[in-house]
Design an enzyme around this catalytic site. Structure first.
Site, PDB file in Angstrom:
ATOM      1  N   GLY A 181      -7.347  -2.460  -3.272  1.00  0.00           N
ATOM      2  CA  GLY A 181      -6.417  -3.149  -2.392  1.00  0.00           C
ATOM      3  C   GLY A 181      -6.308  -4.613  -2.756  1.00  0.00           C
ATOM      4  O   GLY A 181      -6.100  -5.467  -1.894  1.00  0.00           O
ATOM      5  N   GLY A 182      -6.436  -4.895  -4.044  1.00  0.00           N
ATOM      6  CA  GLY A 182      -6.508  -6.281  -4.521  1.00  0.00           C
ATOM      7  C   GLY A 182      -5.183  -6.982  -4.714  1.00  0.00           C
ATOM      8  O   GLY A 182      -5.151  -8.082  -5.274  1.00  0.00           O
ATOM      9  N   GLY A 183      -4.083  -6.358  -4.281  1.00  0.00           N
ATOM     10  CA  GLY A 183      -2.787  -7.026  -4.359  1.00  0.00           C
ATOM     11  C   GLY A 183      -2.362  -7.345  -5.782  1.00  0.00           C
ATOM     12  O   GLY A 183      -2.416  -6.489  -6.670  1.00  0.00           O
ATOM     13  N   ASP A 204      -4.211  -1.242  -6.660  1.00  0.00           N
ATOM     14  CA  ASP A 204      -3.406  -1.252  -5.438  1.00  0.00           C
ATOM     15  C   ASP A 204      -2.245  -0.294  -5.644  1.00  0.00           C
ATOM     16  O   ASP A 204      -2.124   0.336  -6.710  1.00  0.00           O
ATOM     17  CB  ASP A 204      -2.908  -2.668  -5.114  1.00  0.00           C
ATOM     18  CG  ASP A 204      -2.769  -2.913  -3.612  1.00  0.00           C
ATOM     19  OD1 ASP A 204      -2.197  -2.047  -2.933  1.00  0.00           O
ATOM     20  OD2 ASP A 204      -3.222  -3.968  -3.132  1.00  0.00           O
ATOM     21  N   LEU A 205      -1.394  -0.201  -4.644  1.00  0.00           N
ATOM     22  CA  LEU A 205      -0.232   0.678  -4.753  1.00  0.00           C
ATOM     23  C   LEU A 205       0.622   0.263  -5.956  1.00  0.00           C
ATOM     24  O   LEU A 205       0.706  -0.932  -6.273  1.00  0.00           O
ATOM     25  CB  LEU A 205       0.596   0.623  -3.466  1.00  0.00           C
ATOM     26  CG  LEU A 205      -0.109   1.173  -2.209  1.00  0.00           C
ATOM     27  CD1 LEU A 205       0.705   0.837  -0.964  1.00  0.00           C
ATOM     28  CD2 LEU A 205      -0.311   2.673  -2.328  1.00  0.00           C
ATOM     29  N   ASP A 224      -3.377   5.364  -5.254  1.00  0.00           N
ATOM     30  CA  ASP A 224      -3.675   5.466  -3.829  1.00  0.00           C
ATOM     31  C   ASP A 224      -5.182   5.455  -3.642  1.00  0.00           C
ATOM     32  O   ASP A 224      -5.886   6.331  -4.154  1.00  0.00           O
ATOM     33  CB  ASP A 224      -3.088   6.764  -3.271  1.00  0.00           C
ATOM     34  CG  ASP A 224      -3.223   6.881  -1.758  1.00  0.00           C
ATOM     35  OD1 ASP A 224      -4.121   6.240  -1.182  1.00  0.00           O
ATOM     36  OD2 ASP A 224      -2.435   7.627  -1.150  1.00  0.00           O
ATOM     37  N   MET A 225      -5.699   4.491  -2.918  1.00  0.00           N
ATOM     38  CA  MET A 225      -7.141   4.342  -2.734  1.00  0.00           C
ATOM     39  C   MET A 225      -7.775   5.536  -2.027  1.00  0.00           C
ATOM     40  O   MET A 225      -8.979   5.751  -2.129  1.00  0.00           O
ATOM     41  CB  MET A 225      -7.458   3.066  -1.963  1.00  0.00           C
ATOM     42  CG  MET A 225      -6.865   3.003  -0.571  1.00  0.00           C
ATOM     43  SD  MET A 225      -7.270   1.450   0.290  1.00  0.00           S
ATOM     44  CE  MET A 225      -8.906   1.849   0.914  1.00  0.00           C
ATOM     45  N   LYS A 238     -11.545  -6.733   0.257  1.00  0.00           N
ATOM     46  CA  LYS A 238     -11.252  -7.934   1.037  1.00  0.00           C
ATOM     47  C   LYS A 238     -10.088  -7.649   1.977  1.00  0.00           C
ATOM     48  O   LYS A 238      -8.998  -7.290   1.548  1.00  0.00           O
ATOM     49  CB  LYS A 238     -10.887  -9.105   0.123  1.00  0.00           C
ATOM     50  CG  LYS A 238     -10.387 -10.334   0.868  1.00  0.00           C
ATOM     51  CD  LYS A 238     -10.004 -11.449  -0.088  1.00  0.00           C
ATOM     52  CE  LYS A 238      -9.353 -12.626   0.613  1.00  0.00           C
ATOM     53  NZ  LYS A 238      -8.048 -12.281   1.179  1.00  0.00           N
ATOM     54  N   HIS A 242     -10.219  -3.190   7.736  1.00  0.00           N
ATOM     55  CA  HIS A 242      -9.789  -3.373   9.121  1.00  0.00           C
ATOM     56  C   HIS A 242      -8.417  -2.765   9.404  1.00  0.00           C
ATOM     57  O   HIS A 242      -7.994  -2.694  10.559  1.00  0.00           O
ATOM     58  CB  HIS A 242      -9.756  -4.870   9.464  1.00  0.00           C
ATOM     59  CG  HIS A 242      -8.687  -5.620   8.730  1.00  0.00           C
ATOM     60  ND1 HIS A 242      -8.839  -6.039   7.434  1.00  0.00           N
ATOM     61  CD2 HIS A 242      -7.447  -6.006   9.106  1.00  0.00           C
ATOM     62  CE1 HIS A 242      -7.746  -6.669   7.053  1.00  0.00           C
ATOM     63  NE2 HIS A 242      -6.879  -6.662   8.038  1.00  0.00           N
TER      64      HIS A 242
END
Length: 275
Positions: A181-183, A204-205, A224-225, A238, A242
């Site tokens: 999800g590191g952008g 990431d995507l 996809d994670m 990071k 959440h």
């Protein structure tokens, strides 16, 4: 006293939008460029605004001074460490300010009470945007996706340099690491530059990493994670976990551990941003 507390809380959004106004007008950049305490009239002319708005600008600056964003001397306004973060040159956390005060985000919080009245784990975002998750919405609305990416990168730039300097030991023993999800790679780029022998990957995507920073210091992988993670010694997270409920998070971490051969799992969301 109680009435004042209620009034202050009800109107606290004004401070958020005053900060947004300072970002949009690049007040920090103008004061920095002036090179010395900047009088109100000089600030007003540099924007520029009509002379009849000078007093309004003065009230805006009074609020921001009281919030600790700027300081005021007899000669004029000066930057604080906080307003230094809002300069165009540098980490520019102004992108984050723009994101959290964006009209689409504000619309979400106006319907917070609805979430409590329904069963299930539908997020507030999904409730407001007809079942879409943030990632789907960002893909459909490229301008919002761009703003979101810039905001996350601005936070990473500010946080990560302090992290790698203060906590280098958390990367000991690692040969490779994947930022899930590191952008666009803002965080992993800083890690890779600080530890050249550590091979890093931003994951990431596909439509997100398509806009990843150009760098020879890390790899870029789309996917996809929840399906598969690139092989590595450890995963780096990071502001990711959440976004889902605890059941999904624990299930994900369990699956991730099986996919990797981890030396350690580094959860950036547990680190204080003040570090």
């Amino acid at each position: 006293m109680d009435l004042t507390r209620i009034q202050n809380l009800s109107l606290s959004y004004i401070s958020s939008f005053a900060l947004r106004c300072a970002v949009d007008l690049d007040i920090s950049g103008r004061i920095q460029a002036y090179g010395r305490p900047m009088p109100l009239n000089e600030l007003a002319r540099s924007i520029p605004i009509p002379p009849e708005k000078d007093s309004m600008l003065g009230r805006l600056m009074t609020l921001l001074v009281n919030q600790g964003i700027f300081v005021q001397s007899e000669a004029g306004y000066l930057l604080t460490p906080a307003s230094g973060l809002l300069q165009t040159e540098g980490s520019n956390v102004g992108a984050y300010v723009r994101l959290v005060t964006d009209a689409e985000v504000i619309k979400i919080w106006g319907r917070l009470s609805e979430v409590f009245k329904e069963s299930g784990e539908v997020s507030l975002f999904e409730k407001v945007f007809d079942g879409k998750q943030l990632w789907e919405f960002a893909k459909e609305k490229p301008e919002y996706g761009k703003l979101f990416g810039e905001a996350m990168a601005s936070l990473s730039n500010s946080l990560m340099r302090g992290l790698v300097a203060s906590y280098p030991h958390i990367f000991d023993g690692l040969n490779n690491l994947v930022d899930v999800g590191g952008g666009t790679g803002a965080a992993v780029k800083i890690i890779a530059e600080a530890f050249p022998k550590l091979r890093c990957t931003v994951f990431d995507l596909p439509h997100v990493v398509a806009k990843a920073l150009e760098s020879n210091s890390f790899d870029v992988v789309g996917g996809d994670m929840f399906e598969k993670i690139p092989p590595a010694d450890a995963i780096f997270l990071k502001n990711v976990l959440h976004d889902w409920g605890m059941k999904i998070v624990f299930g994900y971490l369990s699956d991730a551990k099986k996919q990797l051969n981890p030396v350690k799992m580094v959860a950036r969301s547990l680190l204080s941003t003040s570090s």
